[in-house]
Design an enzyme around this catalytic site. Structure first.
Site, mmCIF file in Angstrom:
data_model
loop_
_atom_site.group_PDB
_atom_site.id
_atom_site.type_symbol
_atom_site.label_atom_id
_atom_site.label_comp_id
_atom_site.label_asym_id
_atom_site.label_seq_id
_atom_site.Cartn_x
_atom_site.Cartn_y
_atom_site.Cartn_z
ATOM 1 N N ASP A 50 0.899 -0.594 -0.585
ATOM 2 C CA ASP A 50 0.049 -0.036 0.018
ATOM 3 C C ASP A 50 0.730 1.333 0.353
ATOM 4 O O ASP A 50 1.632 1.226 0.382
ATOM 5 C CB ASP A 50 -1.138 -0.319 1.147
ATOM 6 C CG ASP A 50 -2.364 0.983 1.124
ATOM 7 O OD1 ASP A 50 -3.144 0.960 1.028
ATOM 8 O OD2 ASP A 50 -2.186 2.029 0.597
ATOM 9 N N GLU A 172 -14.038 -9.790 -7.179
ATOM 10 C CA GLU A 172 -14.608 -10.081 -5.781
ATOM 11 C C GLU A 172 -16.368 -9.374 -5.894
ATOM 12 O O GLU A 172 -16.712 -8.877 -6.278
ATOM 13 C CB GLU A 172 -13.381 -9.136 -5.545
ATOM 14 C CG GLU A 172 -14.031 -9.695 -3.786
ATOM 15 C CD GLU A 172 -13.526 -10.764 -3.531
ATOM 16 O OE1 GLU A 172 -12.521 -11.822 -4.165
ATOM 17 O OE2 GLU A 172 -14.279 -11.648 -2.875
ATOM 18 N N LYS A 228 -19.725 -8.025 -12.297
ATOM 19 C CA LYS A 228 -19.710 -7.521 -11.187
ATOM 20 C C LYS A 228 -20.952 -6.668 -11.191
ATOM 21 O O LYS A 228 -21.374 -6.313 -10.282
ATOM 22 C CB LYS A 228 -17.943 -6.927 -11.175
ATOM 23 C CG LYS A 228 -17.901 -6.234 -9.583
ATOM 24 C CD LYS A 228 -18.371 -6.921 -7.995
ATOM 25 C CE LYS A 228 -18.280 -6.513 -7.265
ATOM 26 N NZ LYS A 228 -17.596 -6.110 -6.283
ATOM 27 N N PHE A 273 -32.818 -10.587 -0.228
ATOM 28 C CA PHE A 273 -32.510 -8.769 -0.518
ATOM 29 C C PHE A 273 -34.007 -8.473 -1.054
ATOM 30 O O PHE A 273 -34.403 -7.214 -2.457
ATOM 31 C CB PHE A 273 -31.475 -8.755 -2.181
ATOM 32 C CG PHE A 273 -30.110 -8.466 -1.744
ATOM 33 C CD1 PHE A 273 -28.756 -9.169 -0.998
ATOM 34 C CD2 PHE A 273 -29.464 -7.460 -1.435
ATOM 35 C CE1 PHE A 273 -28.241 -9.565 -0.627
ATOM 36 C CE2 PHE A 273 -28.220 -6.949 -1.263
ATOM 37 C CZ PHE A 273 -27.068 -8.434 -0.935
ATOM 38 N N CYS A 284 -20.345 0.282 -2.522
ATOM 39 C CA CYS A 284 -20.282 -0.490 -3.849
ATOM 40 C C CYS A 284 -21.388 0.103 -4.332
ATOM 41 O O CYS A 284 -21.681 0.483 -4.702
ATOM 42 C CB CYS A 284 -20.173 -1.829 -3.356
ATOM 43 S SG CYS A 284 -18.573 -1.879 -2.460
ATOM 44 N N LYS A 347 -24.875 -1.434 7.178
ATOM 45 C CA LYS A 347 -25.596 -2.590 7.367
ATOM 46 C C LYS A 347 -24.359 -2.601 9.079
ATOM 47 O O LYS A 347 -23.424 -1.912 9.253
ATOM 48 C CB LYS A 347 -25.552 -3.585 6.804
ATOM 49 C CG LYS A 347 -23.687 -3.749 6.159
ATOM 50 C CD LYS A 347 -23.731 -4.529 4.859
ATOM 51 C CE LYS A 347 -22.592 -5.290 5.287
ATOM 52 N NZ LYS A 347 -22.302 -6.809 3.820
HETATM 53 C C1 UGA Z 1 -21.938 -5.568 -1.862
HETATM 54 C C2 UGA Z 1 -22.522 -7.070 -2.837
HETATM 55 O O1 UGA Z 1 -23.770 -7.739 -1.962
HETATM 56 C C3 UGA Z 1 -21.090 -7.674 -3.380
HETATM 57 O O2 UGA Z 1 -20.975 -9.196 -3.476
HETATM 58 C C4 UGA Z 1 -20.141 -6.797 -3.119
HETATM 59 O O3 UGA Z 1 -19.088 -8.271 -3.648
HETATM 60 C C5 UGA Z 1 -20.017 -6.007 -2.654
HETATM 61 O O4 UGA Z 1 -20.440 -4.969 -2.454
HETATM 62 C C6 UGA Z 1 -19.018 -5.717 -3.709
HETATM 63 O O5 UGA Z 1 -18.850 -4.786 -4.634
HETATM 64 O O6 UGA Z 1 -17.655 -4.716 -3.149
HETATM 65 P P1 UGA Z 1 -22.404 -5.162 0.858
HETATM 66 O O7 UGA Z 1 -21.540 -3.566 0.036
HETATM 67 O O8 UGA Z 1 -20.637 -5.615 2.255
HETATM 68 O O9 UGA Z 1 -21.880 -6.165 -0.476
HETATM 69 O O10 UGA Z 1 -22.907 -5.507 1.427
HETATM 70 P P2 UGA Z 1 -24.685 -5.858 1.317
HETATM 71 O O11 UGA Z 1 -24.713 -7.000 2.104
HETATM 72 O O12 UGA Z 1 -24.525 -5.994 -0.487
HETATM 73 O O13 UGA Z 1 -25.692 -4.522 1.425
HETATM 74 C C7 UGA Z 1 -25.818 -3.693 0.555
HETATM 75 C C8 UGA Z 1 -26.791 -2.724 1.361
HETATM 76 O O14 UGA Z 1 -27.602 -3.225 1.439
HETATM 77 C C9 UGA Z 1 -26.769 -2.639 3.270
HETATM 78 O O15 UGA Z 1 -27.273 -1.362 3.167
HETATM 79 C C10 UGA Z 1 -27.909 -2.833 3.492
HETATM 80 O O16 UGA Z 1 -28.571 -2.553 4.366
HETATM 81 C C11 UGA Z 1 -29.027 -3.524 2.327
HETATM 82 N N1 UGA Z 1 -30.223 -4.410 1.759
HETATM 83 C C12 UGA Z 1 -29.927 -5.051 2.217
HETATM 84 C C13 UGA Z 1 -30.949 -3.888 1.816
HETATM 85 O O17 UGA Z 1 -31.475 -3.303 2.148
HETATM 86 N N2 UGA Z 1 -31.544 -4.587 2.043
HETATM 87 C C14 UGA Z 1 -31.964 -6.197 1.443
HETATM 88 O O18 UGA Z 1 -32.762 -6.678 1.843
HETATM 89 C C15 UGA Z 1 -30.956 -6.672 1.897
#
Ligand code: UGA
Length: 482
Positions: A50, A172, A228, A273, A284, A347
Site C-alpha cells: 500500500d 470479487e 461485477k 435482498f 459499493c 449495515k
Molecule cells: C455488496 C455485494 O453484496 C457484494 O456481493 C459485493 O462484492 C460488494 O457489494 C462489493 O461490490 O464489493 P456490501 O456492500 O458488503 O456487498 O453489502 P450488502 O450486504 O450487499 O448490503 C448492501 C446494502 O443493502 C446495505 O445497506 C443493506 O442494509 C442493504 N440491503 C440489503 C437492504 O436494504 N435490503 C436487503 O434485502 C439486503
C-alpha cells in the site's frame, strides 16, 4: 447457471505456469487486506503493498484498520506463520510476485457519477515500471467496462518486460461482515482472461478452492468486468423493487412485510435482498449503479440501463420517507425533540459509514432542528470523525433515554434483541420507527409502543407480524449466505 459449469481441470499442463505462485496484493483496504490474508491462509507466500505507510505499519503489527469479524485473528495467524508480509516498495512487490492482484478502490468521482480510476491507474503504472519478467496482473477492483483492455496497453507500454506481461480480471463478490467466508468459499470464481496461460496461472492461485468444487466461469475481459457491475445492479434493483412496493403499500394501506413474505415463497423470486426498509448504502452498490449507468451512457446504451436511475431514486426517497415518518410520530415537528438514532454503519457487522442511510437520516433530522442521539456498536469513531455536528450516545440506553422518537436505522443484533418493555421505561414517548423491518412489531405493540415501519399500516391488524419466524430466518440466511 453456475451448477452446470463443469469442474475446471487443473491437470492440463500449461507451459510457463507457476504452480504455486508467489502473490502480491496491491492496495490493502477492505478488499486487499482480506484477499492478502486469505491467500496466505491458503498457503501462498503473499506480499501486501500500500502507498499508505501508516496503514502498512498497522497491518504489519497485526492490527486491522477496519472492522471485519474474524479477520484480525486470521491476519495475526498468517503474520506469525511468515506467509504474509507488508511493504510500500513497488520494486520489492514486483520482484516477489508471479501474480499481482490489484485491489485498490474505485470510488465515485467528485462531481460526476463516473468511477474514479486514479488509484487503479497509479497502482498499475507504479507496478508495471518495476516488472522485469513474465507475470500476471489480475484486477479485482470494480471498474467500468473496457478498463482492462486499456490497462493491458498501459502495462505493455510501461513495463520493462513489455509484451511478456498479461492482464486478467477476476472480480470479487465479498460482502462486508462476511469477507473471510466469501473469499475462501465463494459462490463462483470469474476469470476474465485473454489467453490459456493467463487462465491456468490464475487457476493456480485458487487450487484448493477449485478442487472444493467451486464453479469457475472463464470469460473475456469485458464480460468479467461486466459480471461485477451487473451483479451489484441486480441486487440494488431487487432492494429498490421491494421498496417501490413499499411506496405503493403506503398509498393503499397494504403491508409490504406481508407482500415480501408472500413473494419470497416463489422460488423464482426468492426472499434474499427483498427486505424492505431504509434501503442500500455502503461503498459499493450506490456508486456501482451510478458508474454503470454513466459508462453505459458513454457507450451509447444508456437507455438499456436507464432503470438504474430509478433504482437510485427509489433508494434515496426511502431516507426522506424515514425522516417523514419520524416527524409524523413527533407530532409534525422535530424541532427540539430528542430522536434516538440507532445505528450509523451502512449495515450491521460493519463500521463502514460510506453512503450510510442511517447517517443521512440522522443528518436530515439534525438539520430539521431535532436533537439527534446516535449510537452504533462499531461505527462510532468513524461517524464522530465524519459527522462531528451530530450528537452521540455511549450506549443504546443513553441514546433512547428521554427520546421523543426512537428510530432503528441499522439492524444490529443488539437492537433486535433489546427488550421493548425496558426501552419504554427509558424513553420519553412510546414512538418507534423500525427503518429496517427488523423488530418484533407485535412485541413492541404489546409493550405499548406506537410501532411504525416503512410500507406498513400504522396499526397492522394482520395475524402475521413483521417478525414472522420463517421470513426472519430467510432474512438471516440471506445475510449469512449472500
Ligand atoms: C455488496 C455485494 O453484496 C457484494 O456481493 C459485493 O462484492 C460488494 O457489494 C462489493 O461490490 O464489493 P456490501 O456492500 O458488503 O456487498 O453489502 P450488502 O450486504 O450487499 O448490503 C448492501 C446494502 O443493502 C446495505 O445497506 C443493506 O442494509 C442493504 N440491503 C440489503 C437492504 O436494504 N435490503 C436487503 O434485502 C439486503
Amino acid at each position: 447457471m453456475p451448477q452446470t459449469v463443469p469442474p475446471m481441470d487443473l491437470t492440463i499442463a500449461r507451459p510457463g505456469v507457476v504452480d504455486h505462485p508467489n502473490i502480491t496484493v496491491v492496495g490493502t483496504g477492505y478488499l486487499g487486506a482480506t484477499h492478502a490474508v486469505c491467500m496466505a491462509l491458503l498457503g501462498y507466500d503473499v506480499v501486501g503493498l500500500d502507498v499508505d505507510q501508516a496503514k502498512i505499519d498497522q497491518l504489519a503489527d497485526g492490527h486491522l484498520p477496519i472492522f471485519e469479524p474474524g479477520l484480525q485473528e486470521k491476519l495475526q495467524e498468517v503474520l506469525a506463520s511468515g506467509k504474509l508480509r507488508f511493504t510500500t516498495d513497488f520494486a520489492l512487490a514486483a520482484d516477489h510476485g508471479d501474480v499481482h492482484f490489484i485491489c485498490v478502490g474505485t470510488p465515485q468521482s467528485k462531481g460526476s457519477d463516473a468511477a474514479d480510476l486514479t488509484f487503479v491507474d497509479a497502482a498499475v503504472t507504479a507496478l508495471a515500471r518495476n516488472l522485469t519478467r513474465k507475470c500476471l496482473i489480475v484486477g479485482k477492483s470494480t471498474v467500468p467496462i473496457s478498463t482492462a483492455a486499456r490497462l493491458t496497453a498501459l502495462v505493455r507500454n510501461t513495463a520493462p518486460a513489455g509484451e511478456l506481461i498479461e492482464l486478467a480480471w477476476n472480480p470479487e463478490f465479498l460482502r462486508e461482515g462476511y469477507a473471510v467466508v466469501d473469499t475462501l468459499q465463494p459462490d463462483r470464481l470469474v476469470f476474465g482472461t485473454a489467453s490459456a496461460w493467463a487462465e491456468a496461472q490464475l487457476a493456480a492461485c485458487y487450487t484448493s478452492i477449485i478442487q472444493a468444487g467451486t464453479p469457475v466461469i472463464v470469460t473475456d475481459l469485458a464480460t468479467a468486468e461486466l459480471v461485477k457491475v451487473a451483479a451489484n445492479s441486480f441486487l440494488a434493483t431487487k432492494i429498490s423493487y421491494i421498496n417501490a412496493m413499499a411506496e405503493v403499500c403506503e398509498a393503499t394501506g397494504a403491508d409490504v412485510a406481508l407482500l415480501a413474505k408472500a413473494l419470497s415463497y416463489d422460488s423464482r423470486i426468492g426472499g434474499r435482498f427483498l427486505k424492505p426498509g431504509l434501503g442500500f448504502g455502503g461503498g459499493c452498490l450506490p456508486k456501482d449503479i451510478r458508474a454503470f449507468a454513466h459508462r453505459a451512457e458513454a457507450l451509447g446504451v444508456g437507455q438499456a440501463v436507464s432503470f438504474l436511475r430509478q433504482v437510485d431514486a427509489i433508494n434515496q426517497r426511502r431516507r426522506q420517507r424515514t425522516v417523514d415518518l419520524v416527524t409524523e410520530l413527533a407530532g409534525g415537528n422535530v424541532t427540539g425533540v430528542k430522536i434516538a438514532c440507532l445505528g450509523a454503519a451502512f449495515k450491521p457487522n460493519s463500521d463502514d459509514i460510506r453512503d450510510a442511510p442511517a447517517l443521512d437520516v440522522a443528518t436530515m433530522l439534525h438539520e430539521a432542528g431535532a436533537r439527534v442521539s446516535v449510537y452504533d456498536p462499531a461505527a462510532m469513531p468513524n461517524a464522530r470523525r465524519s459527522y462531528p455536528e451530530l450528537e452521540y450516545a455511549n450506549s443504546l440506553e443513553e441514546a433512547v433515554t428521554g427520546a421523543g422518537v426512537v428510530a432503528l436505522l441499522t439492524e444490529w443484533q443488539q437492537f433486535r434483541e433489546a427488550d421493548p418493555a425496558r426501552l419504554l421505561q427509558l424513553t420519553g414517548a412510546p414512538c418507534i420507527v423500525d427503518g429496517r423491518h427488523a423488530l418484533d412489531a407485535d412485541a413492541y405493540q404489546a409493550a405499548g409502543w406506537d410501532y411504525r415501519a416503512l410500507g406498513r399500516p400504522a396499526r397492522s391488524g394482520a395475524v402475521v407480524s413483521s417478525f414472522d419466524e420463517d421470513f426472519a430466518k430467510a432474512r438471516l440466511d440471506a445475510q449469512e449466505v449472500g
